[in-house]
Design an enzyme around this catalytic site. Structure first.
Site, PDB file in Angstrom:
ATOM      1  N   ALA A 822     -11.814 -15.166  16.029  1.00  0.00           N
ATOM      2  CA  ALA A 822     -11.163 -16.453  16.293  1.00  0.00           C
ATOM      3  C   ALA A 822     -11.872 -17.100  17.467  1.00  0.00           C
ATOM      4  CB  ALA A 822      -9.681 -16.263  16.572  1.00  0.00           C
ATOM      5  N   TRP A 837       9.247  -8.083  17.425  1.00  0.00           N
ATOM      6  CA  TRP A 837       8.663  -9.413  17.528  1.00  0.00           C
ATOM      7  C   TRP A 837       8.492  -9.897  18.984  1.00  0.00           C
ATOM      8  CZ3 TRP A 837       6.555 -11.267  13.183  1.00  0.00           C
ATOM      9  CH2 TRP A 837       7.003 -10.712  11.964  1.00  0.00           C
ATOM     10  N   ASP A1089     -15.030 -19.053  -9.330  1.00  0.00           N
ATOM     11  CA  ASP A1089     -14.381 -20.323  -9.609  1.00  0.00           C
ATOM     12  C   ASP A1089     -15.060 -21.467  -8.848  1.00  0.00           C
ATOM     13  OD1 ASP A1089     -11.958 -21.991 -10.478  1.00  0.00           O
ATOM     14  OD2 ASP A1089     -11.908 -22.201  -8.290  1.00  0.00           O
ATOM     15  N   GLU A1144     -18.387 -20.573 -13.028  1.00  0.00           N
ATOM     16  CA  GLU A1144     -17.724 -21.741 -13.606  1.00  0.00           C
ATOM     17  C   GLU A1144     -18.481 -22.968 -13.098  1.00  0.00           C
ATOM     18  OE1 GLU A1144     -13.365 -23.921 -13.729  1.00  0.00           O
ATOM     19  OE2 GLU A1144     -14.385 -23.465 -11.856  1.00  0.00           O
TER      20      GLU A1144
END
Length: 1432
Positions: A822, A837, A1089, A1144
């Site tokens: 990141a 959490w 795809d 494709e």
């Protein structure tokens, strides 16, 4: 490289040192381009001549001497009087003057033959003894419009003979006067080497062959019959026509392949498998063979006794979409124009028709250069549009246009100095210079005023994402035939470009105003004449009007062309340049009409749309051009004039170009009667051939001195054409192109070795001009591999990242290590069920590459802190300081939150006893894929989401029973929106949890492997869902990270994000993903795809593919994506050699399915995406009787040779609500009411059953090297697919497949299901999908019959699509001499057919050649039937 340097050196040598060369070429006359005018007056400046010859050849005037017949009758006046005759035309050895006066002689000497040269005839004027007084002879050249008579002789007395030698290219009027009281007038139409006598007598009455005024009578008689100068031309024309017909015949009969095959058989030579793929530029296979097929073969007669069958010889085929790899007609049209130019420039045999007109009017020579200007405009559309599609800035494009303009102008200027380098008198203007200026202006206007979307036929772009699902067929401006009807606007190709038209019309208006309203010096406004003798010499120095004046004012006389075409006939004095400055404007207008043609080709894809517009424009512009001349061509308010390049000339020649190109388009690209050979060789390398033919024009063996006859000069001109055709062919084969000479590949890319590139170029020589780009792509691919080897310890370690990134457990210590990338994040934390959490309990640390890591120690009991099945999420601090939750991109399992629409990550680490252990080995890589495309969630009749377990237990057995050997699973990668069909992926490593667990998916795949089935995954790497909280979008708080941080990173049609494939960590993420599915789940390959979307910067949106290779290798192509696909296939093939990849892809990108070693992308197959669209279009828009057998077979075979295709009759998109499957189109509402065997068998049901079977078998048999069926379509599933959504109250009623219908004995669905099974069984037995020797022998429109052979044991397919006609004793050609039996019939009772034929009948082949097949037999063919026969 040595070849390039040698060629460059030769060109430079001839350009810089031509002045020292020896004259070997014959002199040619007025040429099609003034810059290539090999005038003898120029040539003799550099060739040694004797002084007298030099004086004669360079004189501006010739003189005629009047002499008496004998010394006794001569007087001093007659001996010395000289009359000026100011005009000349030098074509061959100075012999071709308009009129030459010989000494007068006694009448008794008139029968003496005169030695005449080319295009010369003699006229003896004999004055009768009865005439007293002296005669005056005047002559007028009819081609000299509005010119006065000129005096040839004065004081011609009786009993004298005046011998005139005249140029037969012109017609004359001779006027003879006796004082001012009597005269006669005669029109002379003379022919070469004719000898004529003009008797002048006192008028006593009229004569049929004489003309008289008052007192005199002129009678013209023939003393010696003239030669027919057109005999050589006619003979040459007949020979060339015969050769052309023979070439077409040989092409259609495949004579070349026959001879090669015959030679191989006779000499027992079996070529290696690779060598059987010969290429003879037959990219449009002949109609009489496998017309429009990519699998073209020749079956020859047996030459040896053993009768063994050699490997067939194949041709290169065309791509799927567009209809041609390259618009062959455009190349051929350019080549025809070039060869015409060469013929004209090399003299055209000395015929007047192949020389420029004297001033007004038009000849063949005049029309050649305009064709090139028109083609320039047409071609520029493709290059500029490609640049816009890639997003190249207008500033960059303008710089490129400016540089190309400058280069072209300089080349033209250098060519002007090839005879003598005298900068004080060098001609500045020329053909290439005008070409450059036109290109510069047209290119600038197009760049400044055009946007890419203007090429769209749709008024508004559809930005809806179709409920999150993108359509698998590309939405282009030209082939949109899907759910949304294409918006058709008749004048959209004009109305979309208002600024461009206003700019061009503004320039044209300026030209009209200047030409017609601006006077100068002593010349009137609007004067378009040649000056000189025109209008009785009134405007003697006004040659060219304001056009010529501007050139003389700006460039001065010394820098203009000194020998204009008007000199000979009109005697014009000032220099005049036919490539003048003002004439650039109408030339720009002509080029812009070519731009209009290019837009037609880009914006409209169907032949009808294109041809209607091309022909309409042709007729329209031709009519305007003729109308401006008042129908006369050489007069009127604006006569045709190439010298001035009048606007009427632009209109007229544009009309010729439109209509000529339309004809070639029909013959070459539509009807496929001709492939453009040999002109396409010239057309693909026109500038280089043009330059070469100029430089080497006077050198052996291009040209040499020949006899001074039309036949000899015609032969020499034709030889010049043949020579440059041969050179163009050699250049083509050796891949010598101007772009590679001027801008060769430099640096490391130029030296990269593509191991099998030569084989690729042998398969498709049209790729030769793009060899550098193919090398560059391969170089980048290899460079990436080397970088990964050096920096990442090789591809094996690099693609194992899924074992290191994400949440990983150290099995020895149970410590959990988490690694994430990141780069934009300021901080990162992990939290979830395992720590209630708490947000910042476990902070990560960042390295210099933006990789974050954290280690979570085990609990006190030694177990892992995070347990299997617990929810986890990342907490990321974005660059602006916000804390946001994100899913781990490497999550192996994600689930939808119970009270929210977002997903949360689930730590997936099942106990050892719950981990599925694979039991069966994976199948080997197979050919002849028979694919069953399935969606796990809908694979049940229950109104719920079906599971992996259901698929394993219930669907796999059905697939096996139907005879399929491959399963393609859709919607496996996790996607939050169920209705997206699995194409809006958020978690790339997580199998969809809605169907079950990862272990259940593994069990499904293992079960398939148990039965030998190949399992493919529908892999979505073309884009990513734009979801933020549970997707990759904005993962680190920036718009970049995994995606491009600009417009390139957004897919406007699918409303999704596009990957930055060249970012190292993105590459790691995606390539590891490929390995993950192959290694962890044992998938056998992928269907990639959205490959078309990846390959183009436009993503295919409003991107019309016209068929030129520039679109594939130009700026429009996203080569980062191409290189990523190369890496993806490299990973699959290297680490998993048995894996299969399918693309494709709709655009027909060359090399996509060629091996990496050839510079290709490495795919094994591409989907034949054009086929389903064509079937639906026929069912939706055409009546049965309007179905065109040629178009159907063309679509089914329209694919690139040597690149395998997967054929399918209908796509999964057609099953979605709002669209219709083939069965829905055929049965309509009766699919719900009349499919019971007890219901009435209506005509709709009868037709539907027949055509459903025929369409599927024809597609299966002819459409590709593999077959695909979407689940349910095999039996004509009666319901569409409608996933749960608000609009249907979240219902699952239509999100399922009713497989039980195909097993119901009371429903007709079972018969369609049985037909599907029978097709697969037949293919398994005869293996036609892997056969390469397909031969279409019959496609008869009137009968609606298609017949072809494919596969082993002479498999013969017969289709009769006629709605009414049945045929008895119908003869069918076949390639084998044997007995045939019916092995499949759609008429059989077992398939609910009418059972009209005897399936047990045996057909014996007869030795009767039929449809180009050596044998044939007769058979009964009922209407609407499909039959397959095989040798017994």
């Amino acid at each position: 490289m040595k070849t390039k340097l040698a060629l460059i050196s030769l060109i430079q040598l001839f350009l810089l040192h031509s002045s020292i060369s020896v004259q070997l070429g014959h002199e040619v006359g007025s040429t099609s381009m003034d810059s290539t005018h090999y005038d003898r007056r120029i040539i003799h400046q550099r060739c040694s001549l004797n002084n007298n010859d030099g004086k004669d050849l360079n004189r501006a005037s010739f003189w005629a001497t009047v002499r008496s017949p004998s010394p006794s009758t001569m007087n001093s006046t007659n001996q010395t009087q000289l009359l000026p005759f100011r005009r000349q035309l030098i074509i061959n050895n100075g012999e071709d003057r308009l009129v030459t006066r010989s000494p007068s002689s006694n009448a008794t000497n008139t029968n003496q033959s005169t030695l005449l040269g080319i295009d010369q005839a003699t006229v003896d004027i004999i004055v009768d003894n009865q005439i007293s007084g002296n005669l005056t002879v005047y002559v007028l050249v009819n081609e000299c419009l509005d010119c006065p008579y000129e005096v040839i002789a004065q004081d011609l007395s009786s009993s004298q003979v005046l011998n005139l030698t005249l140029n037969t290219k012109y017609t004359y009027r001779i006027r003879i006067e006796l004082g001012n009281t009597s005269s006669c007038l005669e029109t002379l139409n003379l022919y070469e080497h004719g000898e004529y006598t003009l008797n002048v007598q006192q008028s006593t009455g009229s004569a049929s062959n004489s003309t008289s005024d008052t007192g005199l009578k002129c009678t013209l008689t023939t003393s010696r019959v003239a030669n027919n100068v057109y005999t050589p031309l006619i003979v040459a024309g007949v020979i060339l026509l015969a050769l052309f017909i023979f070439c077409i015949f040989a092409q259609r009969m495949k004579l070349r392949e026959y001879l090669i095959n015959l030679k191989n058989r006779c000499f027992n030579h079996v070529p290696p498998q690779e060598s059987t793929h010969s290429y003879d530029l037959q990219t449009c296979p002949p109609v009489t063979t496998l017309c429009q097929s990519g699998i073209d073969t020749v079956n020859t007669a047996e030459c040896n006794a053993n009768g063994s069958k050699l490997p067939p010889i194949h041709k290169v085929s065309q791509v799927i979409v567009p209809r041609s790899k390259r618009l062959l007609s455009l190349d051929a049209f350019r080549g025809v124009a070039l060869i015409a130019m060469i013929f004209v420039n090399y003299g055209g045999g000395g015929y007047a028709q192949f020389q420029h007109s004297s001033w007004h009017g038009i000849t063949i020579a005049d029309a050649v250069f305009p064709l090139f200007v028109w083609i320039l405009g047409a071609s520029s559309v493709f290059s500029i549009k490609n640049a816009f599609d890639k997003g190249v800035s207008k500033r960059t494009l303008l710089m490129k246009v400016a540089m190309r303009t400058l280069k072209l102008f300089i080349i033209g200027f250098v060519l002007n100095t090839r005879f003598k380098v005298d900068l004080n008198h060098v001609r500045i203007l020329g053909v290439l210079q005008r070409f450059a200026l036109v290109y510069g202006v047209v290119g600038t206007i197009e760049v400044l005023c055009t946007r890419s979307r203007q090429y769209s036929l749709t008024a508004n772009l559809n930005n809806n994402n179709n409920n999150g699902k993108h359509t698998s067929t590309m939405t282009t401006t030209t082939v949109k035939t899907g759910r949304t009807k294409r918006v058709t606007t008749v004048f959209r190709d004009i109305s979309n470009f208002p600024l461009q038209w206003l700019s061009i019309l503004g320039l044209t208006t300026i030209w009209i105003l200047v030409v017609y309203l601006v006077p100068f010096e002593n010349c009137p406004a609007g004067y378009l004449g040649p000056g000189g003798l025109h209008e009785n010499g009134k405007y003697e120095n006004c040659t060219g009007g304001i056009t010529g004046y501007i050139d003389r004012f700006v460039l001065t006389d010394e820098h203009l062309y000194q020998y204009p075409t008007c000199q000979l006939v009109y005697g014009c004095k000032p220099p005049f340049d036919s490539e003048n400055l003002l004439g650039v404007i109408p030339t720009i207008f002509l080029a812009y009409l070519g731009v209009q043609a290019g837009r037609i080709l880009v914006m409209y894809q169907t032949d009808v749309d294109r041809l209607i517009r091309l022909v309409t424009w042709g007729i329209f512009t031709l009519a305007i051009g003729i109308g401006l001349t008042s129908g006369t061509l050489d007069s009127g308010p604006m006569p045709l004039n190439k010298n001035l390049w009048t606007l009427s000339f632009s209109f007229f020649t544009a009309g010729l170009a439109f209509l000529g190109f339309a004809i070639m388009y029909i013959v070459i690209d539509k009807l496929k009667w001709w492939n453009g050979t040999p002109f396409q060789y010239l057309g693909t390398n026109s500038i280089l051939i043009y330059m070469a033919h100029i430089v080497f024009a006077t050198y052996f063996p291009v040209q040499w001195t020949v006899a001074n006859t039309h036949a000899a000069h015609l032969a020499m001109a034709l030889w010049g054409c043949i020579f440059w055709i041969i050179i163009a062919y050699i250049f083509f084969k050796k891949r010598v192109f101007l772009c590679r000479i001027i801008q060769p590949t430099t640096g490391e890319a130029a030296n990269v070795v593509v191991p099998q590139l030569d084989h690729l170029l042998k398969l498709d020589p049209y790729l030769a001009p793009y060899e550098d780009e193919i090398r560059r792509r391969y170089y980048v691919f290899q460079k990436l591999l080397k970088q990964l080897e050096k920096e990442e310890q090789g591809i094996d370690i690099f693609t194992s990242a899924y074992k290191h990134f994400g949440i990983q457990v150290n099995r020895q210590t149970n410590e959990i290590n988490i690694t994430e990338w990141a780069p934009g994040a300021k901080a990162m934390y992990i939290h979830g069920d395992f720590n209630n959490w708490r947000e910042k309990q476990y902070p990560f640390t960042r390295d210099q590459w933006g990789v974050w890591r954290v280690a979570i120690p085990p609990l006190l009991d030694g177990s892992t802190t995070i347990k299997h099945g617990q929810a986890v999420k990342l907490l990321i601090e974005t660059p602006d300081g916000q804390l946001v939750t994100r899913l781990c991109p490497w999550s192996r399992y994600v689930q939808k939150a119970e009270k929210a629409n977002v997903y949360h990550g689930v730590y997936y680490d099942p106990p050892a006893d719950q981990v599925y252990q694979f039991k069966y080995s994976q199948p080997k890589k197979r050919e002849r894929l028979k694919i069953y495309e399935a969606h796990v969630g809908i694979s049940s009749s229950e109104e719920a989401i079906a599971t992996y377990e259901n698929f394993r237990l219930n669907v796999i057995p059905r697939i096996i029973k139907q005879g399929y050997n491959t399963i393609q699973l859709m919607a496996i990668m996790e996607h939050p929106y169920y209705a997206s069909f699995g194409y809006q992926v958020t978690s790339f490593y997580a199998p969809s949890s809605r169907y079950g667990t990862s272990e259940e998916l593994k069990a499904l795949i293992d079960e398939a492997h148990k039965h030998g089935l190949t399992v493919l995954l529908d892999l979505v790497h073309s884009h990513s869902c734009k979801n933020v909280e549970d997707g990759l979008n904005m993962f680190d708080g920036t718009a970049g990270c995994f995606f491009h941080d600009n417009a390139r990173g957004h897919h406007s049609l699918w409303d999704s994000r596009c990957f930055n494939y060249m970012e190292r960590e993105v590459m790691r993420f995606l390539l590891s993903n490929i390995r993950y599915w192959l290694e962890e789940f044992k998938f056998d390959g992928f269907r990639f795809d959205g490959v078309s979307s990846m390959l183009y910067h436009s993503h295919g949106i409003n991107h019309s593919f016209s068929g030129t290779y520039d679109e594939y290798f130009g700026l429009a192509t996203d080569t980062d994506s191409f290189n990523y696909l190369q890496l993806a296939n490299y990973v699959s093939q290297t680490l998993f050699p048995e894996s299969i990849t399918i693309a494709e892809e709709v655009s027909g990108m060359p090399t996509l399915c060629r091996p990496l070693a050839e510079g290709g992308a490495g795919f094994d197959y591409r989907l034949a995406m054009a086929i389903p669209d064509v079937w639906i279009k026929l069912l939706k828009e055409k009546k049965d009787e309007e179905w065109h057998m040629g178009n159907i077979s063309w679509t089914l075979t329209n694919r690139r040779w040597s690149e395998n295709n997967i054929a399918y009759a209908e796509s999964h998109d057609q099953a979605l609500v709002g669209d219709k499957t083939i069965s829905h189109w055929l049965f309509d509402d009766q699919i719900y009411t009349h499919m019971s065997i007890f219901a009435e068998r209506t005509s709709v049901i009868e037709r539907g059953l027949a055509l459903h079977k025929m369409i599927r078998l024809l597609t299966y048999g002819l459409g590709g090297e593999g077959w695909l069926n979407f689940e349910g379509n095999e039996f004509g599933h009666p319901e569409w697919l409608d996933f749960p959504r608000a609009g249907n109250k979240e219902s699952y009623k239509y999100a399922r497949r009713l497989f039980h219908l195909s097993a119901d004995e009371t429903l007709r669905y079972k018969y369609l299901n049985e037909w599907d099974r029978a097709m697969n069984s037949l293919e398994e037995e005869y293996q036609w999908l892997s056969a390469k020797d397909t031969f279409i022998s019959r496609r008869i429109e009137a009968d609606k019959i298609i017949v072809f052979e494919r596969g082993q044991r002479g498999l013969l397919f017969i289709f009769n699509f006629h709605e009414r006609k049945s045929f008895d004793d119908y003869r069918i050609g076949c390639g084998h001499n044997g007995k045939y039996k019916i092995v499949l019939s759609s008429d059989a009772k077992s398939f609910d057919g009418p059972d009209r034929i005897d399936e047990k009948h045996i057909f014996s082949a007869e030795n009767i050649m039929w449809d180009e097949r050596q044998f044939s037999f007769q058979i009964t063919i009922p209407n609407r039937i499909a039959l397959v026969l095989a040798l017994t």
